[in-house]
Design a protein around this motif. Structure first.
Motif, PDB file in Angstrom:
ATOM      1  N   LEU A 275       0.812  -1.219   0.000  1.00 44.37           N
ATOM      2  CA  LEU A 275       0.000   0.000   0.000  1.00 44.37           C
ATOM      3  C   LEU A 275       0.847   1.273   0.000  1.00 44.37           C
ATOM      4  O   LEU A 275       0.415   2.311  -0.494  1.00 44.37           O
ATOM      5  N   MET A 276       2.054   1.196   0.542  1.00 40.17           N
ATOM      6  CA  MET A 276       2.915   2.380   0.603  1.00 40.17           C
ATOM      7  C   MET A 276       3.238   2.919  -0.788  1.00 40.17           C
ATOM      8  O   MET A 276       3.487   4.102  -0.966  1.00 40.17           O
ATOM      9  N   GLY A 277       3.243   2.028  -1.779  1.00 41.41           N
ATOM     10  CA  GLY A 277       3.552   2.453  -3.134  1.00 41.41           C
ATOM     11  C   GLY A 277       2.445   3.238  -3.803  1.00 41.41           C
ATOM     12  O   GLY A 277       2.652   3.855  -4.850  1.00 41.41           O
ATOM     13  N   TYR A 278       1.241   3.224  -3.210  1.00 35.26           N
ATOM     14  CA  TYR A 278       0.090   3.892  -3.804  1.00 35.26           C
ATOM     15  C   TYR A 278      -0.235   5.231  -3.137  1.00 35.26           C
ATOM     16  O   TYR A 278      -1.193   5.880  -3.509  1.00 35.26           O
ATOM     17  N   VAL A 279       0.559   5.626  -2.152  1.00 40.09           N
ATOM     18  CA  VAL A 279       0.242   6.826  -1.388  1.00 40.09           C
ATOM     19  C   VAL A 279       0.400   8.094  -2.219  1.00 40.09           C
ATOM     20  O   VAL A 279      -0.317   9.072  -2.045  1.00 40.09           O
ATOM     21  N   GLY A 280       1.352   8.084  -3.122  1.00 41.83           N
ATOM     22  CA  GLY A 280       1.590   9.276  -3.932  1.00 41.83           C
ATOM     23  C   GLY A 280       2.837  10.017  -3.514  1.00 41.83           C
ATOM     24  O   GLY A 280       3.476  10.689  -4.319  1.00 41.83           O
ATOM     25  N   LYS A 281       3.205   9.913  -2.243  1.00 42.12           N
ATOM     26  CA  LYS A 281       4.443  10.520  -1.746  1.00 42.12           C
ATOM     27  C   LYS A 281       5.313   9.408  -1.168  1.00 42.12           C
ATOM     28  O   LYS A 281       4.839   8.596  -0.387  1.00 42.12           O
ATOM     29  N   GLN A 282       6.572   9.379  -1.571  1.00 45.65           N
ATOM     30  CA  GLN A 282       7.466   8.343  -1.069  1.00 45.65           C
ATOM     31  C   GLN A 282       7.857   8.620   0.376  1.00 45.65           C
ATOM     32  O   GLN A 282       8.136   9.761   0.741  1.00 45.65           O
TER      33      GLN A 282
END
Length: 329
Positions: A275-282
């Motif tokens: 899910l971290m890859g879909y947040v938009g901000k790294q």
């Protein structure tokens, strides 16, 4: 050999009642359970399925004991990776595996849980997510009736090994990188579950970092909840330079809150979920190879069942910044 009839006679109940108690059936009075369990213990009764496995020198079955979070589906990924890694390794080792959830035996005593596991021919356990308040599971491990591997819990004895990453160092590492990259001095730290062993270790890691770098830190309890982390960030986030979260799910909640507030603060998480890859901000995070950890636990359990003595086994971790293009397929 003691039979179920002998147990029924000693307890003063029907054979069917003994069977219900041993197999964890509901609607059996506490008084009856106590009588049956006392008779089972006094007579040293072993259910037929266990006796058959022992007499044929089979290793029996392995049970995966897991905590199923019923409030959200967002972190099912971790349990699925655990199950995948354990089953894959069990197939290599020719072990039979079943999956059980804490909620299934929430109201059982240690004796009742032991008899239930024995009735299922369980010889080894891998326990995921055991906290301080899981008193029955802790006593089950301490009694050493089963070979056990615990994930991220500090229990080691002759028949029990502990497997997991170094939670203290991992939290220290990801927080230090995020803080130093952003010249942060005032830190908002959102912790996980109050009774969690991993939560305690991660908090110790943060305190060591704060003392070392002479930072100012405020600690708020987020219970591994995205919503709770969002609410904490909405209320306090603007006052701090960096927000460190003890899970990726909470980091997502914190980052979404900051976006709604239209302010920027660096946020880091912990776990490395997709899910971290879909947040938009790294965001920086600690990548845990959950499938690999579970496979290592299964391999260790096999060694314990072959006579090895329990020990602490540390699995490597590394820091990551998950990108959308790295996770899609």
């Amino acid at each position: 050999m003691v039979s179920i009839k002998d147990v029924a006679r000693a307890a003063g109940v029907a054979i069917s009642t003994v069977s219900k108690v041993l197999n964890g059936y509901p609607n059996v009075s506490e008084e009856t359970k106590v009588k049956v369990n006392r008779a089972v213990e006094e007579l040293n009764f072993v259910p037929n399925s266990v006796a058959a496995a022992l007499s044929s020198k089979q290793s029996g079955r392995v049970a995966l004991l897991m905590h199923l979070n019923q409030k959200t589906q967002a972190i099912d990924e971790i349990n699925m990776q655990y199950i995948q890694g354990a089953i894959h390794k069990a197939m290599e080792l020719n072990l039979d595996v079943i999956t059980l959830f804490f909620s299934m035996f929430k109201n059982k005593t240690v004796e009742e849980l032991t008899r239930y596991l024995q009735s299922q021919s369980i010889c080894g356990l891998i326990i995921y997510g055991m906290g301080r308040e899981n008193h029955v599971l802790r006593e089950l491990v301490e009694r050493q009736n089963f070979k056990c591997v615990v994930i991220d819990a500090p229990f080691v004895n002759e028949n029990t090994s502990s497997v997991g990453i170094n939670q203290l160092k991992a939290q220290y590492d990801v927080a230090r990188k995020t803080i130093e990259d952003n010249n942060g001095r005032r830190i908002l730290y959102i912790t996980g579950k109050k009774d969690g062993f991993a939560t305690e270790d991660r908090l110790v890691g943060m305190k060591e970092l704060v003392d070392e770098l002479k930072l100012v830190m405020t600690v708020k309890n987020g219970e591994f909840s995205e919503l709770q982390a969002r609410n904490i960030t909405m209320k306090y986030g603007e006052k701090y330079d960096v927000i460190v979260c003890a899970s990726d799910l909470m980091a997502i909640g914190a980052m979404k809150a900051l976006t709604e507030m239209d302010i920027f603060r660096p946020v880091c998480g912990f776990d490395g979920i997709i899910l971290m890859g879909y947040v938009g901000k790294q965001m920086n995070t600690v990548h845990q190879d959950f499938a690999g950890i579970s496979a290592a636990a299964m391999e260790e359990l096999q060694l314990l069942m072959d006579g090895k003595t329990g020990e602490r086994i540390d699995i490597p971790h590394y820091l990551d910044r998950m990108k959308y293009l790295d996770i899609i397929c």
